[in-house]
Design an enzyme around this catalytic site. Structure first.
Site, PDB file in Angstrom:
ATOM      1  N   PHE A 178       2.037   9.735   3.642  1.00  0.00           N
ATOM      2  CA  PHE A 178       2.345   9.618   5.067  1.00  0.00           C
ATOM      3  C   PHE A 178       2.888   8.242   5.423  1.00  0.00           C
ATOM      4  O   PHE A 178       3.488   8.062   6.469  1.00  0.00           O
ATOM      5  CB  PHE A 178       1.142   9.983   5.953  1.00  0.00           C
ATOM      6  CG  PHE A 178      -0.093   9.162   5.703  1.00  0.00           C
ATOM      7  CD1 PHE A 178      -0.259   7.915   6.278  1.00  0.00           C
ATOM      8  CD2 PHE A 178      -1.101   9.663   4.900  1.00  0.00           C
ATOM      9  CE1 PHE A 178      -1.400   7.171   6.047  1.00  0.00           C
ATOM     10  CE2 PHE A 178      -2.254   8.933   4.671  1.00  0.00           C
ATOM     11  CZ  PHE A 178      -2.404   7.681   5.247  1.00  0.00           C
ATOM     12  N   ASP A 179       2.703   7.255   4.545  1.00  0.00           N
ATOM     13  CA  ASP A 179       3.249   5.921   4.808  1.00  0.00           C
ATOM     14  C   ASP A 179       3.125   5.069   3.554  1.00  0.00           C
ATOM     15  O   ASP A 179       2.246   5.304   2.721  1.00  0.00           O
ATOM     16  CB  ASP A 179       2.497   5.252   5.961  1.00  0.00           C
ATOM     17  CG  ASP A 179       3.159   3.970   6.436  1.00  0.00           C
ATOM     18  OD1 ASP A 179       4.396   3.858   6.356  1.00  0.00           O
ATOM     19  OD2 ASP A 179       2.438   3.069   6.893  1.00  0.00           O
TER      20      ASP A 179
ATOM     21  N   PHE B 203      -5.608   5.397   0.117  1.00  0.00           N
ATOM     22  CA  PHE B 203      -4.650   4.300   0.048  1.00  0.00           C
ATOM     23  C   PHE B 203      -4.732   3.648  -1.320  1.00  0.00           C
ATOM     24  O   PHE B 203      -5.822   3.239  -1.761  1.00  0.00           O
ATOM     25  CB  PHE B 203      -4.947   3.224   1.105  1.00  0.00           C
ATOM     26  CG  PHE B 203      -4.640   3.658   2.501  1.00  0.00           C
ATOM     27  CD1 PHE B 203      -3.378   3.494   3.038  1.00  0.00           C
ATOM     28  CD2 PHE B 203      -5.622   4.219   3.289  1.00  0.00           C
ATOM     29  CE1 PHE B 203      -3.098   3.892   4.326  1.00  0.00           C
ATOM     30  CE2 PHE B 203      -5.360   4.626   4.579  1.00  0.00           C
ATOM     31  CZ  PHE B 203      -4.086   4.453   5.114  1.00  0.00           C
TER      32      PHE B 203
ATOM     33  N   TYR C 240       0.814  -1.215   0.000  1.00  0.00           N
ATOM     34  CA  TYR C 240       0.000   0.000   0.000  1.00  0.00           C
ATOM     35  C   TYR C 240       0.846   1.262   0.000  1.00  0.00           C
ATOM     36  O   TYR C 240       2.032   1.251   0.338  1.00  0.00           O
ATOM     37  CB  TYR C 240      -0.918   0.028   1.233  1.00  0.00           C
ATOM     38  CG  TYR C 240      -0.138   0.219   2.513  1.00  0.00           C
ATOM     39  CD1 TYR C 240       0.086   1.488   3.036  1.00  0.00           C
ATOM     40  CD2 TYR C 240       0.405  -0.863   3.180  1.00  0.00           C
ATOM     41  CE1 TYR C 240       0.834   1.668   4.183  1.00  0.00           C
ATOM     42  CE2 TYR C 240       1.146  -0.695   4.329  1.00  0.00           C
ATOM     43  CZ  TYR C 240       1.361   0.573   4.833  1.00  0.00           C
ATOM     44  OH  TYR C 240       2.114   0.743   5.971  1.00  0.00           O
TER      45      TYR C 240
ATOM     46  N   TYR D  84      -9.151   7.888  11.552  1.00  0.00           N
ATOM     47  CA  TYR D  84      -8.645   8.309  12.859  1.00  0.00           C
ATOM     48  C   TYR D  84      -9.526   9.324  13.569  1.00  0.00           C
ATOM     49  O   TYR D  84      -9.152   9.829  14.614  1.00  0.00           O
ATOM     50  CB  TYR D  84      -7.225   8.848  12.710  1.00  0.00           C
ATOM     51  CG  TYR D  84      -6.273   7.771  12.275  1.00  0.00           C
ATOM     52  CD1 TYR D  84      -5.903   6.772  13.152  1.00  0.00           C
ATOM     53  CD2 TYR D  84      -5.785   7.727  10.984  1.00  0.00           C
ATOM     54  CE1 TYR D  84      -5.059   5.761  12.760  1.00  0.00           C
ATOM     55  CE2 TYR D  84      -4.933   6.727  10.580  1.00  0.00           C
ATOM     56  CZ  TYR D  84      -4.573   5.742  11.472  1.00  0.00           C
ATOM     57  OH  TYR D  84      -3.739   4.735  11.078  1.00  0.00           O
TER      58      TYR D  84
ATOM     59  N   ILE E 291      -7.961   0.178  10.967  1.00  0.00           N
ATOM     60  CA  ILE E 291      -9.075   1.127  10.946  1.00  0.00           C
ATOM     61  C   ILE E 291     -10.254   0.547  10.158  1.00  0.00           C
ATOM     62  O   ILE E 291     -10.084  -0.298   9.286  1.00  0.00           O
ATOM     63  CB  ILE E 291      -8.645   2.499  10.365  1.00  0.00           C
ATOM     64  CG1 ILE E 291      -8.109   2.370   8.936  1.00  0.00           C
ATOM     65  CG2 ILE E 291      -7.660   3.192  11.302  1.00  0.00           C
ATOM     66  CD1 ILE E 291      -7.808   3.696   8.250  1.00  0.00           C
TER      67      ILE E 291
END
Length: 151
Positions: free
Chosen positions: A85-86, A143, A75, A127, A101
């Protein structure tokens, strides 16, 4: 730390339902932001009853996971502005869908093994209004996912 956000995803599922002192309702705001993103990028997205948007580029042809499955997913996670962010490496990361999540628990089940696509997750399935380190409260998360396997 490529797996930092995924580890946060694991723990966030346990706290995502907590009520916030923040009175802002992000559901409508996030929905408008996601629709604008879809229109701007000429995407063909489906919306689920929960408010999750998903795009199936390749459905895949293997096993289809359920919400209790353990999966391996490669991902890339980013915000509406494109800031990453990741992300995992191409080999992906394995986890149980009950440990992440709500947007992932639901969204990954729309794909079969080998499937690729995009999840556009409003904050109430991510979140929430408080956010997490590196992810501001009320954020829509996007994502790009590749469901490598159902384990």
């Amino acid at each position: 730390m490529k797996t930092y956000v995924l580890l946060v995803l694991v723990f966030a599922s346990l706290t995502a339902c907590n009520k916030s002192d923040d009175n802002v309702d992000y559901k409508e705001k996030n929905n408008e932001e996601i629709i604008a993103y879809i229109n701007k990028n000429n995407l063909d997205a489906q919306k689920s009853d929960s408010g999750l948007y998903y795009i199936i580029d390749e459905l895949g042809s293997g096993e289809q996971p359920v919400a209790s499955s353990k999966v391996t997913v490669a991902y890339k996670g980013y915000f509406l502005d494109g800031k990453t962010f990741d992300q995992s490496d191409a080999n992906g990361i394995s986890f149980g869908l009950q440990q992440v999540i709500k947007g992932w628990t639901e969204g990954i089940t729309y794909f079969k093994e080998g499937g690729k696509g995009k999840l556009l997750i409003p904050s109430h399935l991510g979140y929430g209004p408080k956010g997490r380190p590196g992810i501001p409260g009320g954020s829509v998360l996007i994502f790009d996912i590749h469901l490598i396997s159902v384990n």
